[in-house]
Design a protein around this motif. Structure first.
Motif, mmCIF file in Angstrom:
data_model
loop_
_atom_site.group_PDB
_atom_site.id
_atom_site.type_symbol
_atom_site.label_atom_id
_atom_site.label_comp_id
_atom_site.label_asym_id
_atom_site.label_seq_id
_atom_site.Cartn_x
_atom_site.Cartn_y
_atom_site.Cartn_z
ATOM 1 N N SER A 220 52.287 38.507 39.353
ATOM 2 C CA SER A 220 51.993 37.260 40.203
ATOM 3 C C SER A 220 51.377 38.049 41.356
ATOM 4 O O SER A 220 51.778 38.832 42.169
ATOM 5 C CB SER A 220 52.956 36.363 40.625
ATOM 6 O OG SER A 220 52.327 35.324 41.671
ATOM 7 N N TYR A 222 50.613 36.063 44.029
ATOM 8 C CA TYR A 222 50.870 35.230 45.088
ATOM 9 C C TYR A 222 52.333 35.411 45.718
ATOM 10 O O TYR A 222 53.136 36.006 44.959
ATOM 11 C CB TYR A 222 50.930 33.867 44.645
ATOM 12 C CG TYR A 222 49.643 33.400 43.819
ATOM 13 C CD1 TYR A 222 48.209 33.469 44.396
ATOM 14 C CD2 TYR A 222 49.554 33.150 42.447
ATOM 15 C CE1 TYR A 222 47.088 32.985 44.032
ATOM 16 C CE2 TYR A 222 48.399 33.029 41.804
ATOM 17 C CZ TYR A 222 47.135 32.741 42.555
ATOM 18 O OH TYR A 222 45.944 32.411 41.931
ATOM 19 N N GLU A 226 54.466 30.287 48.020
ATOM 20 C CA GLU A 226 53.096 29.581 48.052
ATOM 21 C C GLU A 226 52.903 28.643 46.841
ATOM 22 O O GLU A 226 53.608 28.972 45.830
ATOM 23 C CB GLU A 226 52.109 30.724 47.962
ATOM 24 C CG GLU A 226 51.854 31.594 49.271
ATOM 25 C CD GLU A 226 50.790 32.517 49.166
ATOM 26 O OE1 GLU A 226 50.225 32.964 50.176
ATOM 27 O OE2 GLU A 226 50.493 32.877 48.088
ATOM 28 N N ALA A 228 50.143 27.948 44.910
ATOM 29 C CA ALA A 228 48.821 28.364 44.618
ATOM 30 C C ALA A 228 47.752 27.361 43.979
ATOM 31 O O ALA A 228 47.887 27.107 42.819
ATOM 32 C CB ALA A 228 48.683 29.745 43.918
ATOM 33 N N VAL A 230 43.993 27.721 42.805
ATOM 34 C CA VAL A 230 42.904 28.531 42.654
ATOM 35 C C VAL A 230 41.464 27.856 42.052
ATOM 36 O O VAL A 230 41.555 27.088 41.306
ATOM 37 C CB VAL A 230 43.138 29.706 41.675
ATOM 38 C CG1 VAL A 230 43.467 29.221 40.098
ATOM 39 C CG2 VAL A 230 42.487 30.888 41.492
ATOM 40 N N ARG A 263 48.134 26.599 49.411
ATOM 41 C CA ARG A 263 47.248 27.764 49.640
ATOM 42 C C ARG A 263 46.109 27.845 48.809
ATOM 43 O O ARG A 263 46.319 27.441 47.509
ATOM 44 C CB ARG A 263 47.817 28.991 49.997
ATOM 45 C CG ARG A 263 46.872 29.920 50.850
ATOM 46 C CD ARG A 263 47.522 31.230 51.314
ATOM 47 N NE ARG A 263 46.569 32.272 51.864
ATOM 48 C CZ ARG A 263 46.234 31.935 53.290
ATOM 49 N NH1 ARG A 263 47.173 31.017 54.070
ATOM 50 N NH2 ARG A 263 45.372 32.602 53.888
ATOM 51 N N PHE A 265 42.994 29.534 46.821
ATOM 52 C CA PHE A 265 42.422 31.126 46.547
ATOM 53 C C PHE A 265 41.298 30.887 46.044
ATOM 54 O O PHE A 265 40.906 30.097 44.853
ATOM 55 C CB PHE A 265 43.584 31.756 45.744
ATOM 56 C CG PHE A 265 44.787 31.868 46.490
ATOM 57 C CD1 PHE A 265 44.888 33.416 46.932
ATOM 58 C CD2 PHE A 265 45.867 31.037 46.504
ATOM 59 C CE1 PHE A 265 46.224 33.489 47.607
ATOM 60 C CE2 PHE A 265 47.130 31.355 47.009
ATOM 61 C CZ PHE A 265 47.051 32.703 47.817
ATOM 62 N N THR A 285 42.362 31.936 51.168
ATOM 63 C CA THR A 285 42.359 33.290 50.794
ATOM 64 C C THR A 285 41.087 33.540 50.039
ATOM 65 O O THR A 285 40.795 32.953 48.826
ATOM 66 C CB THR A 285 43.542 33.965 50.074
ATOM 67 O OG1 THR A 285 44.624 33.816 51.051
ATOM 68 C CG2 THR A 285 43.156 35.400 49.830
ATOM 69 N N THR A 287 39.341 36.345 47.669
ATOM 70 C CA THR A 287 39.550 37.761 47.303
ATOM 71 C C THR A 287 38.323 38.423 47.055
ATOM 72 O O THR A 287 38.430 39.798 47.236
ATOM 73 C CB THR A 287 40.192 37.560 45.876
ATOM 74 O OG1 THR A 287 39.345 37.091 44.930
ATOM 75 C CG2 THR A 287 41.403 36.548 46.081
ATOM 76 N N TRP A 296 45.554 35.784 38.347
ATOM 77 C CA TRP A 296 45.217 34.745 39.438
ATOM 78 C C TRP A 296 45.248 33.158 38.649
ATOM 79 O O TRP A 296 45.696 32.256 39.481
ATOM 80 C CB TRP A 296 43.868 34.946 39.964
ATOM 81 C CG TRP A 296 43.662 36.186 40.752
ATOM 82 C CD1 TRP A 296 43.589 37.524 40.214
ATOM 83 C CD2 TRP A 296 44.216 36.476 41.937
ATOM 84 N NE1 TRP A 296 43.510 38.625 41.213
ATOM 85 C CE2 TRP A 296 44.039 37.678 42.526
ATOM 86 C CE3 TRP A 296 44.521 35.403 43.039
ATOM 87 C CZ2 TRP A 296 44.241 38.521 43.596
ATOM 88 C CZ3 TRP A 296 44.957 36.104 44.531
ATOM 89 C CH2 TRP A 296 44.726 37.566 44.733
ATOM 90 N N HIS A 299 49.511 32.454 37.037
ATOM 91 C CA HIS A 299 50.550 32.362 38.123
ATOM 92 C C HIS A 299 50.017 31.345 39.218
ATOM 93 O O HIS A 299 50.928 31.128 39.812
ATOM 94 C CB HIS A 299 50.895 33.446 38.730
ATOM 95 C CG HIS A 299 51.403 34.592 37.898
ATOM 96 N ND1 HIS A 299 52.644 34.439 37.475
ATOM 97 C CD2 HIS A 299 50.822 35.638 37.366
ATOM 98 C CE1 HIS A 299 52.786 35.428 36.433
ATOM 99 N NE2 HIS A 299 51.736 36.417 36.419
ATOM 100 N N ALA A 300 48.869 30.482 39.106
ATOM 101 C CA ALA A 300 48.671 29.559 39.823
ATOM 102 C C ALA A 300 49.348 28.342 39.623
ATOM 103 O O ALA A 300 49.547 28.003 38.246
ATOM 104 C CB ALA A 300 47.175 29.254 40.092
#
Length: 421
Positions: A220, A222, A226, A228, A230, A263, A265, A285, A287, A296, A299-300
């Motif tokens: 992950s 993250y 968090e 996440a 995405v 958050r 991403f 964020t 990237t 990404w 694991h979101a």
């Protein structure tokens, strides 16, 4: 094997953005039964090291490096000729010479053309039978952009919509088969081009279900505390820029009101300045390019596709679903998906409903159920190997009989389609 000409407006490798994913899988599929002679432009220096890998899949590969900023300036000359700027952007005397020589030297009788802007290279060769993949009705995209911008860009976008549609019509008229990504796109094209009704077929996008598999989740990226959210894609693409900025500024404050640890991403290459500025909000964020998008996604807590200006099936949606993630899709894109809202993905069409849908996916049980259903739908419906079977039949059709009768005569189209400068 029979030689086949394959033209693409962008190098079909690596398959790391929407159009390149589709063009690569088309190329990979037809390479199994044909000796490919591939002509493509390279508009990203990061792709140059990948050229030898693609060359290994082809009998011949011709690439030309283009600098987008320079090409954009050159394409403005089309304002004087009345043609589409997109067509002028991809015009090259060197590419035309290579196409002419390749057809003559290798006895090319068939071609696959990816994107309407590359069809111009077969204008001098009406004897070459061709499949043209328009992917989306690009001209309609420019129509959608226009009301979101002030003059003079609004005028320029409307002009591009009109002139590019004329060239899409020309490409379809000259083709034996023409493709769009969904039945909805086919219906849109036919509504804009009634004289060409019945000349375009839907060929859906797919997913590499072995590559995009939850088993390949990796580590992950993250933080543990968090939640996440995405959004993936090329972040210099106007619909993605609009989506990222709208979601970050309008939706995320509501999401964070319900889940302060949320958050956003933004994951993808070449983030535009407007996207980079989102990091100043404190909960975003950006990237830039990543080596592997799968961790990404996997694991979101939630993937989003808030594309208010976009057409067709979005690869970012299919890839997130393939990774068994809950996805919240903009309402107008739902018609492009052969999937069930509320079971395979969540649907939203405004700020309030989007925030509510994202918050709903944070419920662990709900998120897992959506993810399982999404993966099952991908395996059932969106495998590339199933989607591309029709190509084999079309390429095997005898040259003595056209797949479809000729449509709109070329002398019935606006002069913009025939200007070569």
């Amino acid at each position: 094997m029979e030689p086949l000409l394959f033209l693409a407006h962008r190098l079909p490798f690596p398959p790391n953005k929407g159009d390149k994913i589709r063009s690569f899988h088309l190329l990979k599929h037809v390479a199994r039964s044909h000796a490919l002679h591939v002509g493509a432009f390279v508009d990203d220096a990061a792709d140059l090291p990948e050229v030898p890998t693609l060359a290994g899949m082809c009998a011949q590969l011709h690439t030309e490096r283009i600098v987008p900023r320079t090409r954009k300036m050159r394409s403005l000359r089309a304002l004087a000729t009345g043609e589409a700027l997109s067509v002028a952007y991809y015009r090259s005397a060197a590419m035309q010479r290579w196409v002419d020589d390749t057809i003559a030297d290798h006895g090319i009788t068939r071609a696959v053309v990816f994107c309407s802007t590359m069809a111009q290279y077969l204008d001098p060769h009406p004897q070459v039978r061709r499949i043209v993949d328009l992917v989306d009705v690009d001209s309609a995209k420019w129509s959608d952009y226009a009301p979101r911008h002030r003059w003079p860009m609004s005028w320029l976008y409307r002009r591009e919509a009109r002139t590019l549609l004329a060239c899409e019509q020309q490409a379809v008229s000259a083709a034996d088969r023409s493709l769009l990504v969904t039945p909805a796109e086919v219906a849109l094209f036919e509504s804009l081009s009634p004289a060409l009704r019945g000349r375009v077929t839907a060929l859906p996008n797919g997913v590499d279900v072995d590559f995009f598999n939850p088993a390949h989740a990796g580590t992950s990226p993250y933080a543990k505390d968090e939640r996440a959210v995405v959004f993936t894609g090329a972040m210099d693409y106007l619909p993605n820029i609009d989506a990222a900025c709208w979601f970050a500024r309008e939706v995320m404050p509501r999401v964070r009101a319900g889940m302060p640890s949320a958050r956003f991403f933004v994951v993808g290459m070449n983030p535009a300045p407007a996207v980079r500025e989102l990091e100043g909000l404190g909960y975003v964020t950006v990237t830039g390019r990543v080596d592997d998008v799968r961790p990404w996604l996997a694991h979101a807590d939630c993937a989003v596709a808030p594309l208010r200006v976009a057409r067709g099936i979005q690869n970012k949606v299919l890839e997130a679903m393939a990774m068994a993630r809950p996805v919240v899709v903009w309402a107008s894109l739902a018609a492009s998906l052969d999937a069930e809202p509320g079971r395979d993905f969540e649907l939203a069409g405004d700020v309030a409903s989007y925030a509510a849908a994202v918050l709903a996916t944070f419920d662990a049980e709900r998120g897992r159920a959506l993810g399982r259903a999404a993966r099952a739908r991908i395996e059932q419906t969106y495998r590339w190997d199933r989607a591309l079977v029709a190509l084999d039949d079309w390429l095997a059709e005898p040259l003595t009989a056209r797949a479809l009768q000729p449509g709109l005569p070329t002398d019935g189209l606006p002069d913009a389609c025939h200007a070569h400068g």
